[in-house]
Design a protein around this motif. Structure first.
Motif, PDB file in Angstrom:
ATOM      1  N   TYR A  83       0.846  -1.204   0.000  1.00 51.37           N
ATOM      2  CA  TYR A  83       0.000   0.000   0.000  1.00 51.37           C
ATOM      3  C   TYR A  83       0.878   1.250   0.000  1.00 51.37           C
ATOM      4  N   ALA A  84       1.859   1.257   0.918  1.00 50.13           N
ATOM      5  CA  ALA A  84       2.727   2.427   1.042  1.00 50.13           C
ATOM      6  C   ALA A  84       3.530   2.656  -0.234  1.00 50.13           C
ATOM      7  N   ALA A  85       3.879   1.555  -0.911  1.00 52.03           N
ATOM      8  CA  ALA A  85       4.692   1.694  -2.130  1.00 52.03           C
ATOM      9  C   ALA A  85       3.824   1.994  -3.347  1.00 52.03           C
TER      10      ALA A  85
ATOM     11  N   LYS B  77       9.221   4.904   2.910  1.00 52.61           N
ATOM     12  CA  LYS B  77      10.138   5.581   3.824  1.00 52.61           C
ATOM     13  C   LYS B  77      10.019   4.913   5.190  1.00 52.61           C
ATOM     14  N   LEU B  78      11.166   4.767   5.835  1.00 50.07           N
ATOM     15  CA  LEU B  78      11.168   4.073   7.120  1.00 50.07           C
ATOM     16  C   LEU B  78      11.771   4.942   8.209  1.00 50.07           C
ATOM     17  N   ASP B  79      11.260   4.751   9.398  1.00 47.77           N
ATOM     18  CA  ASP B  79      11.815   5.464  10.550  1.00 47.77           C
ATOM     19  C   ASP B  79      12.276   4.432  11.582  1.00 47.77           C
ATOM     20  N   PRO B  80      13.587   4.211  11.666  1.00 46.26           N
ATOM     21  CA  PRO B  80      14.083   3.153  12.569  1.00 46.26           C
ATOM     22  C   PRO B  80      13.746   3.401  14.036  1.00 46.26           C
ATOM     23  N   SER B  81      13.483   4.667  14.393  1.00 48.73           N
ATOM     24  CA  SER B  81      13.208   4.927  15.813  1.00 48.73           C
ATOM     25  C   SER B  81      11.872   4.315  16.236  1.00 48.73           C
ATOM     26  N   LEU B  82      11.064   3.904  15.245  1.00 48.82           N
ATOM     27  CA  LEU B  82       9.788   3.267  15.593  1.00 48.82           C
ATOM     28  C   LEU B  82       9.981   1.832  16.086  1.00 48.82           C
ATOM     29  N   ASN B  83      11.151   1.288  15.871  1.00 52.12           N
ATOM     30  CA  ASN B  83      11.479  -0.039  16.410  1.00 52.12           C
ATOM     31  C   ASN B  83      12.674   0.122  17.350  1.00 52.12           C
ATOM     32  N   PRO B  84      12.448   0.627  18.550  1.00 54.79           N
ATOM     33  CA  PRO B  84      13.585   0.929  19.420  1.00 54.79           C
ATOM     34  C   PRO B  84      14.116  -0.308  20.152  1.00 54.79           C
TER      35      PRO B  84
ATOM     36  N   ARG C 214      19.491  -7.729   5.862  1.00 57.63           N
ATOM     37  CA  ARG C 214      20.362  -6.873   6.679  1.00 57.63           C
ATOM     38  C   ARG C 214      20.160  -5.402   6.302  1.00 57.63           C
ATOM     39  N   TYR C 215      20.072  -5.169   5.025  1.00 60.55           N
ATOM     40  CA  TYR C 215      19.843  -3.806   4.558  1.00 60.55           C
ATOM     41  C   TYR C 215      18.528  -3.283   5.144  1.00 60.55           C
ATOM     42  N   LEU C 216      17.492  -4.100   5.049  1.00 61.69           N
ATOM     43  CA  LEU C 216      16.173  -3.664   5.527  1.00 61.69           C
ATOM     44  C   LEU C 216      16.169  -3.425   7.031  1.00 61.69           C
ATOM     45  N   LEU C 217      16.828  -4.315   7.761  1.00 64.18           N
ATOM     46  CA  LEU C 217      16.822  -4.155   9.223  1.00 64.18           C
ATOM     47  C   LEU C 217      17.587  -2.902   9.628  1.00 64.18           C
ATOM     48  N   LYS C 218      18.683  -2.647   8.931  1.00 67.34           N
ATOM     49  CA  LYS C 218      19.446  -1.442   9.279  1.00 67.34           C
ATOM     50  C   LYS C 218      18.637  -0.172   9.019  1.00 67.34           C
TER      51      LYS C 218
ATOM     52  N   ASP D 122       6.249  -1.947  10.685  1.00 70.50           N
ATOM     53  CA  ASP D 122       6.149  -1.136  11.903  1.00 70.50           C
ATOM     54  C   ASP D 122       6.944   0.164  11.804  1.00 70.50           C
ATOM     55  N   ALA D 123       7.917   0.192  10.900  1.00 70.27           N
ATOM     56  CA  ALA D 123       8.740   1.402  10.756  1.00 70.27           C
ATOM     57  C   ALA D 123       8.279   2.294   9.603  1.00 70.27           C
ATOM     58  N   LEU D 124       7.191   1.894   8.968  1.00 68.71           N
ATOM     59  CA  LEU D 124       6.718   2.658   7.795  1.00 68.71           C
ATOM     60  C   LEU D 124       6.259   4.061   8.145  1.00 68.71           C
ATOM     61  N   ILE D 125       6.575   4.988   7.270  1.00 62.98           N
ATOM     62  CA  ILE D 125       6.016   6.339   7.410  1.00 62.98           C
ATOM     63  C   ILE D 125       5.127   6.537   6.177  1.00 62.98           C
TER      64      ILE D 125
END
Ligand code: SF4
Ligand code: SF4
Lengths: 583, 219
Positions: free
Chosen positions: A217-219, A309-316, A338-342, A429-432
């Motif tokens: 959906y986001a894409a 777009k992802l915001d890593p702070s959403l998965n602290p 690994r790329y995605l998790l980073k 969970d990190a989607l904006i």
């Protein structure tokens, strides 16, 4: 006498079947081993037990003896000299089943540590195939394979249940995205992507399909699922049955062609990806006109091209990654997750060893469906448990539903403080979206007077569940034992039952059996809400129990401590979707 | 030893052994080729050529595999042992088709005087491992024991011979064992010589095709 004849007949047939299994790669892997033992310490079965009979070369030799007897030049004349031999009786068949199914997950870690390039997984699968052809395999493998032949998916999900689940997921998606037109498209022709999933996502883990839907959906992706041929898993890989392999491959490939999709994407399932993308084209003999990708590859493309777009702070959390064997060692996918998790978590912790050197989750090769080997599986899982512990992570991410089950089991067994999540779930969970954070929160749906019967001997659990369900608009009734539950059932028919398995007196499995064999109650959906006793994991092995008593699978399964949101999702799915309950 | 017997060992026996080995090797290659290879129908995801080369070079890169990284001493033994085998065969050719005096008092003789005894010790270690380590014992068959004992005896006489080049008895025994070894190799586990190039080729091709090999290793 008859039995002896039958025994020797099956063994004889297995020997004969072996003679038809050789191709060039197979004769080389069978013939080239020099018995150096260098592969020994790469196998988690050996590392955990130190039993020489768990050494890869020994296990491979139990199949290799047939090669030595029938194909090796010296072995044809002097079989004993080179370790050749035949399968002679039922005992031999049983031993071979124990080795090929119960002592090897076909993870190929040993193959990558062999100087000669012996592909042990190929040898083990050859062994499995000659047994399976004679009807010799763990019951779980036979049942799942049967489900795939008969219903086209490994969990026997009927078309009605499948479509209703998707419909229900659509409502969840719309609610979470706050967009009434968000949907999981079904049978939409000419899309860019046809998405095939693991039936576990329909049955027990809808959150992963929901996560994928959010990402698509986001894409702004043009994608669809298919009402037929939607299962990307393939027990032909585990049973050694290439015909089943081809059958499952054909179902999915036909869907893509019918819908005129531009590409086929498999969800996060290690063996599903390997079977669909690499093995099925060979098994089916089809030259496909469309490419096949793993969902991880698609997500990477979205991130790199700025489509999501992802915001890593959403998965602290501190997150580590477990490479599924079928992706890391047999599928060539190691860098994408690994790329995605980073990009989507605040702290990524590498696990050692990793990538193609990683240890198996211990649930590979179909091991999760072989309840007769659960005890051994969990014993050998100590290797993986230690590896996980060293990362000190809160979450272990992986990209395979099978690994999710394997890791969850061992985390429970070894009392690790960790949770397992799929990479796609963390990405979702990190989607904006439109600068608004999408958070996995739940609003109570409007549910009219649905009644849940909760059976559990722990009063505090009952209190917790009642509060949770009441807060979310359900009516509840609690029972602390079998007698209370049955008494209630004589007066009212609930819309759903949550059932603890380990209870004093008549345990949950006996209650389940009674419910599912009673005409009046058999249609009531049941969710197992239970903890595993780490000291006796086999004691309440529900999978084994269900197979042995030919019972339908429960509508849901969730482990304690209960994950609130997941439980609510499963409960809503069960009460909102009229479950067909044919498994 | 009778010079006539030595001459037969040097020439006729050696040639017969080579003929047997050559014939059986060719036969084996034809036999391997008669089995159809599994062919991938999908487009390649990785670089197959690079993977195949890497698969072959794996033998010379002990850091590539965890097994050789951790058991570097086994890899070292393996390397010395196989160099020893190659040179012990070469020496037999020099003696058979040339003359033992060709290596007399040369740097090569000194090299062999070190290499062959070390190889002999390695065969003893390998034999002991097979006998005493439970895993190695359980995966060993008579052919495994016979092959390693044969190598052990062979290196023993090869070592003695390079120290005493003109002792015809030792030379005779060394040449006789060499001839037997050459003829026996294709029928034993030692035929991995012929299977290894194929096996590593398909390993590299298969995993290269799927983008797994060469491995990505970021430790
Ligand atoms: S490392 Fe390879 S050659 Fe050595 S015992 Fe294991 S499978 Fe055989
Ligand atoms: S394939 Fe995996 S489980 Fe099987 S013997 Fe090799 S290392 Fe062990």
């Amino acid at each position: 006498m008859n039995e002896i004849n039958q025994n020797s007949t099956r063994a004889h047939k297995a020997n004969e079947a072996f003679k038809t299994r050789m191709n060039r790669q197979a004769i080389l892997s069978f013939g080239v081993c020099v018995h150096c033992g260098m592969c020994t310490e790469s196998c988690h079965y050996y590392l955990a037990t130190k039993d020489p009979k768990m050494a890869p070369a020994y296990k491979a030799d139990r199949v290799r003896k047939l090669y030595k007897k029938y194909f090796d030049w010296t072995g044809k004349l002097l079989p004993k000299w080179v370790g050749g031999g035949e399968l002679e009786n039922e005992e031999d068949l049983k031993e071979l089943m124990d080795i090929t199914f119960g002592s090897c997950t076909m993870c190929r870690r040993c193959s990558f540590n062999c100087p000669m390039g012996v592909d042990k997984a190929l040898l083990m699968r050859t062994g499995r195939s000659i047994l399976y052809e004679q009807g010799i395999a763990p019951q779980g493998v036979i049942d799942v394979a049967k489900d795939q032949w008969e219903t086209g998916n490994q969990m026997g999900v009927s078309e009605e249940e499948y479509l209703e689940t998707i419909e229900w997921l659509n409502e969840e998606l719309q609610m979470e995205l706050d967009d009434p037109i968000a949907e999981i498209p079904m049978d939409k022709p000419n899309c860019n992507i046809v998405y095939a999933v693991n039936p576990r996502e329909i049955k027990y883990a809808p959150q992963s399909l929901l996560a994928a839907a959010k990402i698509f959906y986001a894409a702004g992706e043009s994608w669809t699922m298919s009402s037929k041929g939607w299962d990307n898993t393939n027990f032909g890989l585990f049973s050694g049955d290439n015909k089943l392999g081809a059958h499952m491959g054909n179902l999915v490939f036909d869907s893509v062609e019918r819908l005129n999709g531009k590409m086929l994407v498999t969800s996060e399932c290690g063996h599903g990806y390997r079977a669909t993308a690499w093995e099925s084209p060979n098994w089916t003999g089809r030259d496909l006109k469309f490419p096949i990708f793993n969902f991880l590859e698609i997500m990477v493309d979205y991130v790199k091209s700025g489509r999501i777009k992802l915001d890593p702070s959403l998965n602290p959390f501190k997150v580590t990654y477990h490479d599924p064997c079928n992706l890391g060692r047999s599928g060539g996918i190691t860098e994408e997750p690994r790329y995605l998790l980073k990009q989507s978590v605040s702290m990524f912790q590498e696990m050692y060893p990793n990538r193609a050197d990683n240890y198996c989750c211990t649930g590979g090769g179909g091991a999760m469906s072989m309840s007769e080997y659960s005890k051994r599986r969990l014993e050998t899982a100590v290797v993986k448990a230690n590896q996980l512990k060293e990362t000190e992570a809160n979450i272990v991410a992986t990209a395979c539903h099978n690994c999710v089950d394997g890791l969850t089991d061992l985390i429970k067994h070894y009392k690790l403080k960790m949770k397992v999540k799929l990479v796609g779930e963390l990405v979702a969970d990190a989607l904006i979206i439109d600068k608004k954070f999408i958070t996995p929160t739940f609003k109570a749906p409007e549910i009219e007077e649905k009644l849940i019967l909760m059976v559990d001997d722990e009063v505090d659990i009952l209190t917790y569940l009642s509060t949770l369900f009441n807060d979310n608009g359900f009516n509840t009734y609690t029972a602390t034992n079998y007698e209370n539950a049955m008494e209630f059932l004589t007066t009212q028919k609930p819309d759903l039952i949550t059932l603890d398995l380990a209870m004093p007196g008549k345990n949950g499995l006996s209650i389940y059996k009674e419910l599912k064999t009673n005409e009046e109650y058999k249609d009531i959906p049941v969710i197992f809400v239970t903890g595993v006793n780490p000291d006796n994991p086999g004691q309440l092995d529900h999978r084994k129990f269900i197979y042995e008593h030919s019972l339908p699978k429960p509508e849901g399964y969730i482990e304690k401590p209960v994950e609130k949101e997941l439980l609510l999702k499963i409960v809503r799915k069960c009460v909102e979707v009229k479950v067909d309950n044919l498994n | 030893m009778d010079p006539h017997i030595i001459s037969i060992l040097k020439h006729e026996v050696h040639l017969i052994a080579l003929f047997i080995m050559g014939t059986v090797y060719i036969g084996k290659i034809i036999w391997i080729m008669r089995f159809k290879p599994m062919v991938e129908r999908t487009p390649s995801k990785g670089n197959k050529q690079k993977a195949i080369i890497n698969s072959y070079l794996n033998i010379a890169m002990p850091w590539e595999m965890e097994s050789t990284r951790k058991k570097w001493y086994v890899w070292t033994e393996f390397a010395i042992f196989h160099i020893g085998v190659a040179f012990a065969i070469i020496v037999s050719f020099i003696v058979s088709f040339g003359n033992e005096s060709l290596i007399d008092k040369t740097i090569f003789q000194n090299f062999f005087m070190v290499l062959f005894p070390i190889s002999f010790i390695i065969t003893l270690i390998r034999l002991a491992r097979r006998i005493f380590l439970p895993v190695n014992r359980i995966i060993s068959h008579p052919d495994d024991y016979f092959s390693i004992i044969l190598m052990c005896v062979w290196f023993f006489f090869a070592s003695w011979f390079v120290y005493d080049l003109y002792n015809t008895l030792i030379m005779g025994i060394y040449l006789a064992i060499t001839a037997f070894l050459i003829a026996y190799v294709p029928f034993s586990k030692m035929s991995h010589y012929i299977l290894w190039p194929f096996s590593r080729y398909y390993f590299g091709k298969h995993f290269g095709h799927r983008g797994v090999y060469p491995k990505v290793r970021v430790q």
